[in-house]
Motif scaffolding. Structure first.
Motif, mmCIF file in Angstrom:
data_model
loop_
_atom_site.group_PDB
_atom_site.id
_atom_site.type_symbol
_atom_site.label_atom_id
_atom_site.label_comp_id
_atom_site.label_asym_id
_atom_site.label_seq_id
_atom_site.Cartn_x
_atom_site.Cartn_y
_atom_site.Cartn_z
ATOM 1 N N ALA A 294 0.833 -1.204 0.000
ATOM 2 C CA ALA A 294 0.000 0.000 0.000
ATOM 3 C C ALA A 294 0.866 1.253 0.000
ATOM 4 C CB ALA A 294 -0.927 -0.012 1.213
ATOM 5 N N LEU A 295 1.950 1.230 0.766
ATOM 6 C CA LEU A 295 2.849 2.376 0.829
ATOM 7 C C LEU A 295 3.519 2.626 -0.509
ATOM 8 C CD1 LEU A 295 4.044 4.445 2.877
ATOM 9 C CD2 LEU A 295 5.920 2.840 3.216
ATOM 10 N N SER A 296 3.832 1.562 -1.235
ATOM 11 C CA SER A 296 4.531 1.697 -2.510
ATOM 12 C C SER A 296 3.687 2.376 -3.586
ATOM 13 C CB SER A 296 4.982 0.319 -3.007
ATOM 14 O OG SER A 296 3.875 -0.462 -3.435
ATOM 15 N N LYS A 297 2.371 2.376 -3.402
ATOM 16 C CA LYS A 297 1.480 2.999 -4.385
ATOM 17 C C LYS A 297 1.473 4.514 -4.279
ATOM 18 C CE LYS A 297 -1.557 -1.047 -4.522
ATOM 19 N NZ LYS A 297 -2.906 -1.586 -4.210
ATOM 20 N N GLY A 298 2.029 5.059 -3.190
ATOM 21 C CA GLY A 298 2.081 6.495 -3.004
ATOM 22 C C GLY A 298 0.743 7.067 -2.568
ATOM 23 N N GLY A 299 0.740 8.352 -2.268
ATOM 24 C CA GLY A 299 -0.489 9.023 -1.884
ATOM 25 C C GLY A 299 -0.986 8.689 -0.490
ATOM 26 N N SER A 300 -0.101 8.094 0.349
ATOM 27 C CA SER A 300 -0.520 7.725 1.708
ATOM 28 C C SER A 300 -0.761 8.965 2.550
ATOM 29 C CB SER A 300 0.540 6.848 2.366
ATOM 30 O OG SER A 300 0.690 5.624 1.680
ATOM 31 N N ARG A 301 -1.746 8.870 3.403
ATOM 32 C CA ARG A 301 -2.066 9.953 4.338
ATOM 33 C C ARG A 301 -1.369 9.667 5.656
ATOM 34 N NH1 ARG A 301 -7.444 12.987 5.160
ATOM 35 N NH2 ARG A 301 -7.489 13.539 7.366
ATOM 36 N N GLY A 302 -0.469 10.544 6.070
ATOM 37 C CA GLY A 302 0.228 10.338 7.318
ATOM 38 C C GLY A 302 1.078 9.086 7.298
#
Length: 308
Positions: A294-302
């Protein structure tokens, strides 16, 4: 104990949740029962082997650098913390060890924290908050009254950079997705640009400092809005700084270096209520691969957290 490990350089799908012996506590080590660990983009780079020339891993390797938890035991030479203390820590990248139920960390990298704060809320500080601090105050030396643009203002590093820059008296603009505009505004950005529908390069000019965690085209286009003599700090990946220098811009790539003093200063701001740690998603240790995917997809919030 359980730990998330890789047995060779490869892909996220190669992560295993293994039963491993408890860490051996050296004379100057602190054994910590991990309550929460934070995932970082660097974790994915380490897995893929992109950083092996700088941080060669010994396999099998327990992943993770950022953690918070409670001290279980200490080596004989440790005088800074004791069993029962609540702490945060960042291990050296090549050592890893955070994505586990227990972690042994050198005492020089461990910082005690107030018992009044939820440990989970502190897990994102060691790399993200400390990187933002290092970028703004050590690399960019931001000053009151300067204009600062923070790219990805809702992300792990960006959410802290917005808060630090505003607290330092800078005029802060940030980019974010439409879903995060209100969040970034609440963190202290005076203007927030929706990067999907607005062009920051057409809206801004003569910016003093740009903090970029995105890289690529975003970093290159940022050069056009920085005043001569201004500064660009990139944290995503090394980049060619010669073009920036030709424009009179001080550009540098920053790779975060662990520093307990810096981490203690950041933790003190949280304790005093002057810094908010934005938590995005939480995963069980068993779901480490899903969290990093999920982190590798980018656009993470916080920050993305793992809960052993």
């Amino acid at each position: 104990m359980k730990a998330a490990r890789i047995h060779a350089y490869g892909a996220i799908d190669d992560i295993r949740i293994d039963d491993v012996p408890e860490p051996v506590v050296g004379l100057d080590d602190v054994l910590i029962r991990v309550e929460a660990a934070a995932a970082n983009p660097m974790d994915n780079k380490l897995i893929a082997g992109y950083l092996k020339d700088f941080f060669p891993l010994a396999f099998p390797h327990v992943l993770g650098t950022d953690l918070t938890g409670t001290v279980v035991a200490t080596g004989r030479m440790v005088a800074t913390v004791k069993p029962g203390d609540r702490v945060i820590a960042r291990t050296e990248p090549a050592a890893g060890g955070a994505f586990a139920e227990l972690a042994a960390v050198p005492a020089r990298l461990v910082v005690p924290v107030s018992p009044a704060l939820p440990l989970k809320s502190l897990a994102g500080l060691p790399t993200a908050a400390a990187s933002a601090w290092q970028a703004l105050f050590e690399a960019a030396t931001v000053q009151p009254g300067q204009s600062v643009l923070v790219h990805a203002g809702a992300g792990g590093v960006g959410s802290f950079a917005v808060q630090f820059a505003r607290r330092a008296g800078a005029h802060v603009t940030a980019t974010a997705s439409a879903a995060n505009l209100d969040l970034v505004g609440s963190l202290g950005a005076e203007a927030v640009i929706d990067y999907r529908s607005q062009d920051f390069a057409a809206l801004l000019t003569s910016v003093d400092v740009v903090i970029d965690t995105v890289g690529g085209e975003t970093l290159q286009r940022s050069l056009g809005i920085i005043r001569r003599g201004g500064k660009l700090v990139g944290l995503s990946a090394p980049f060619d700084t010669e073009g920036a220098k030709a424009r009179g811009i001080d550009a540098q790539f920053l790779f975060h270096q662990s520093d307990a003093g810096r981490l203690a200063a950041v933790a003190a701001l949280v304790t005093d209520g002057h810094l908010q740690s934005v938590i995005g998603r939480e995963f069980a240790l068993a779901d480490t691969a899903e969290a990093l995917r999920a982190l590798s997809k980018g656009g993470s919030r916080g920050k993305t957290l793992l809960m052993p």
